[in-house]
Design a protein around this motif. Structure first.
Motif, PDB file in Angstrom:
ATOM      1  N   SER A  57       0.821  -1.213   0.000  1.00  0.00           N
ATOM      2  CA  SER A  57       0.000   0.000   0.000  1.00  0.00           C
ATOM      3  C   SER A  57       0.857   1.265   0.000  1.00  0.00           C
ATOM      4  O   SER A  57       0.332   2.366  -0.076  1.00  0.00           O
ATOM      5  CB  SER A  57      -0.974   0.012   1.185  1.00  0.00           C
ATOM      6  N   HIS A  58       2.166   1.106   0.056  1.00  0.00           N
ATOM      7  CA  HIS A  58       3.069   2.257  -0.070  1.00  0.00           C
ATOM      8  C   HIS A  58       3.355   2.460  -1.557  1.00  0.00           C
ATOM      9  O   HIS A  58       3.870   1.554  -2.219  1.00  0.00           O
ATOM     10  CB  HIS A  58       4.362   1.998   0.701  1.00  0.00           C
ATOM     11  N   PRO A  59       3.037   3.630  -2.122  1.00  0.00           N
ATOM     12  CA  PRO A  59       3.204   3.847  -3.563  1.00  0.00           C
ATOM     13  C   PRO A  59       4.618   3.559  -4.077  1.00  0.00           C
ATOM     14  O   PRO A  59       4.787   3.025  -5.164  1.00  0.00           O
ATOM     15  CB  PRO A  59       2.845   5.326  -3.755  1.00  0.00           C
ATOM     16  N   THR A  60       5.637   3.891  -3.292  1.00  0.00           N
ATOM     17  CA  THR A  60       7.013   3.652  -3.735  1.00  0.00           C
ATOM     18  C   THR A  60       7.275   2.164  -3.914  1.00  0.00           C
ATOM     19  O   THR A  60       7.918   1.745  -4.877  1.00  0.00           O
ATOM     20  CB  THR A  60       8.016   4.257  -2.728  1.00  0.00           C
TER      21      THR A  60
ATOM     22  N   LEU B  65       5.071  -0.189  -4.556  1.00  0.00           N
ATOM     23  CA  LEU B  65       4.328  -0.681  -5.712  1.00  0.00           C
ATOM     24  C   LEU B  65       5.047  -0.285  -7.015  1.00  0.00           C
ATOM     25  O   LEU B  65       5.132  -1.088  -7.951  1.00  0.00           O
ATOM     26  CB  LEU B  65       2.904  -0.128  -5.691  1.00  0.00           C
ATOM     27  N   LYS B  66       5.612   0.917  -7.052  1.00  0.00           N
ATOM     28  CA  LYS B  66       6.376   1.348  -8.227  1.00  0.00           C
ATOM     29  C   LYS B  66       7.625   0.491  -8.398  1.00  0.00           C
ATOM     30  O   LYS B  66       7.973   0.108  -9.519  1.00  0.00           O
ATOM     31  CB  LYS B  66       6.769   2.826  -8.092  1.00  0.00           C
TER      32      LYS B  66
ATOM     33  N   TYR C  25      -4.449  -0.658   0.108  1.00  0.00           N
ATOM     34  CA  TYR C  25      -3.877  -1.209  -1.125  1.00  0.00           C
ATOM     35  C   TYR C  25      -4.650  -0.700  -2.341  1.00  0.00           C
ATOM     36  O   TYR C  25      -4.049  -0.259  -3.329  1.00  0.00           O
ATOM     37  CB  TYR C  25      -3.898  -2.737  -1.060  1.00  0.00           C
TER      38      TYR C  25
ATOM     39  N   HIS D  58      -6.402   2.006  -2.668  1.00  0.00           N
ATOM     40  CA  HIS D  58      -6.127   3.431  -2.869  1.00  0.00           C
ATOM     41  C   HIS D  58      -4.803   3.621  -3.607  1.00  0.00           C
ATOM     42  O   HIS D  58      -4.700   4.470  -4.504  1.00  0.00           O
ATOM     43  CB  HIS D  58      -6.093   4.167  -1.524  1.00  0.00           C
ATOM     44  N   THR D  59      -3.798   2.826  -3.236  1.00  0.00           N
ATOM     45  CA  THR D  59      -2.494   2.938  -3.889  1.00  0.00           C
ATOM     46  C   THR D  59      -2.570   2.484  -5.340  1.00  0.00           C
ATOM     47  O   THR D  59      -2.000   3.121  -6.237  1.00  0.00           O
ATOM     48  CB  THR D  59      -1.430   2.127  -3.123  1.00  0.00           C
TER      49      THR D  59
ATOM     50  N   LEU E   9      -4.204   5.159  -7.327  1.00  0.00           N
ATOM     51  CA  LEU E   9      -3.247   6.249  -7.540  1.00  0.00           C
ATOM     52  C   LEU E   9      -2.286   5.904  -8.672  1.00  0.00           C
ATOM     53  O   LEU E   9      -2.021   6.725  -9.557  1.00  0.00           O
ATOM     54  CB  LEU E   9      -2.477   6.517  -6.249  1.00  0.00           C
ATOM     55  N   MET E  10      -1.777   4.674  -8.683  1.00  0.00           N
ATOM     56  CA  MET E  10      -0.849   4.245  -9.735  1.00  0.00           C
ATOM     57  C   MET E  10      -1.531   4.249 -11.096  1.00  0.00           C
ATOM     58  O   MET E  10      -0.954   4.701 -12.088  1.00  0.00           O
ATOM     59  CB  MET E  10      -0.304   2.848  -9.424  1.00  0.00           C
TER      60      MET E  10
END
Length: 196
Positions: A17-20, A22-23, A103, A105-106, A109-110
């Protein structure tokens, strides 16, 4: 890289759930193995933060050390699976529900970031890629059972195309993003616990 998918636990979803993170996972899946330094440069982070996020991904089984590369000084990481399948239906406790919501939400966002990048560069793409792309949507009237059948059919179709490697070595081929977002239109289904 393994061809399998991972179905993360609630703790795994919390880690993603942390955008970094997931990237990072996306980059390792799409671009292949990398070091913390390479990922830090790509994501404009310091290597300490990058190493921390990589350890979190490894702890939950999303990535593994690439033992065929690097040395004692440079650790290479690679994705352990080709995809993530979140089984949100199995997460029923309040804490699990919060993890799955974070999760989602992330992921949203992605998807939004990717779609915005596409919107910015679409007019500069070669004409065949412009014609091959779409941002279509359909609003259907279905039962929950029929909606599930539709999603399963769409997933099976995309899975079939993703396993076909005919285009991989063809000149002019490129990574093509397919997002399947399927859900009841917000505000149209009576929510559990809603007394209206």
């Amino acid at each position: 890289m393994a061809t399998s998918a991972i179905t993360p636990s609630a703790a795994g979803l919390r880690a993603l759930s942390h955008p970094t993170r997931l990237k990072m996972l996306m980059l390792l899946r799409i671009e292949g193995p990398a070091t913390a330094t390479q990922l830090a440069q790509e994501l404009r982070l310091n290597t300490g933060a990058t190493s921390y996020h990589l350890r979190q991904l490894a702890e939950h089984g999303f990535i593994v050390e690439d033992s065929e590369r690097g040395d004692a000084r440079d650790r290479w990481w690679k994705a352990a699976h080709r995809s993530t399948h979140a089984n949100l239906d199995a997460l029923t406790s309040e804490e699990e529900a919060e993890s799955s919501e974070a999760y989602l939400h992330t992921v949203a966002l992605m998807y939004t970031e990717t779609l915005m990048q596409y919107a910015e560069e679409r007019r500069f793409l070669p004409k065949p890629w412009q014609e091959a792309s779409t941002t279509s949507d359909w609003h259907l009237r279905l039962t929950a059972e029929r909606a599930e059948q539709l999603v399963e059919a769409l997933m099976a179709l995309v899975d079939q195309w993703s396993q076909d490697e005919d285009d991989e070595s063809v000149e002019g081929s490129a990574d093509f993003v397919v997002n399947v977002n399927a859900f009841p239109r917000p505000g149209t289904v009576v929510l559990e616990g809603d007394e209206r």
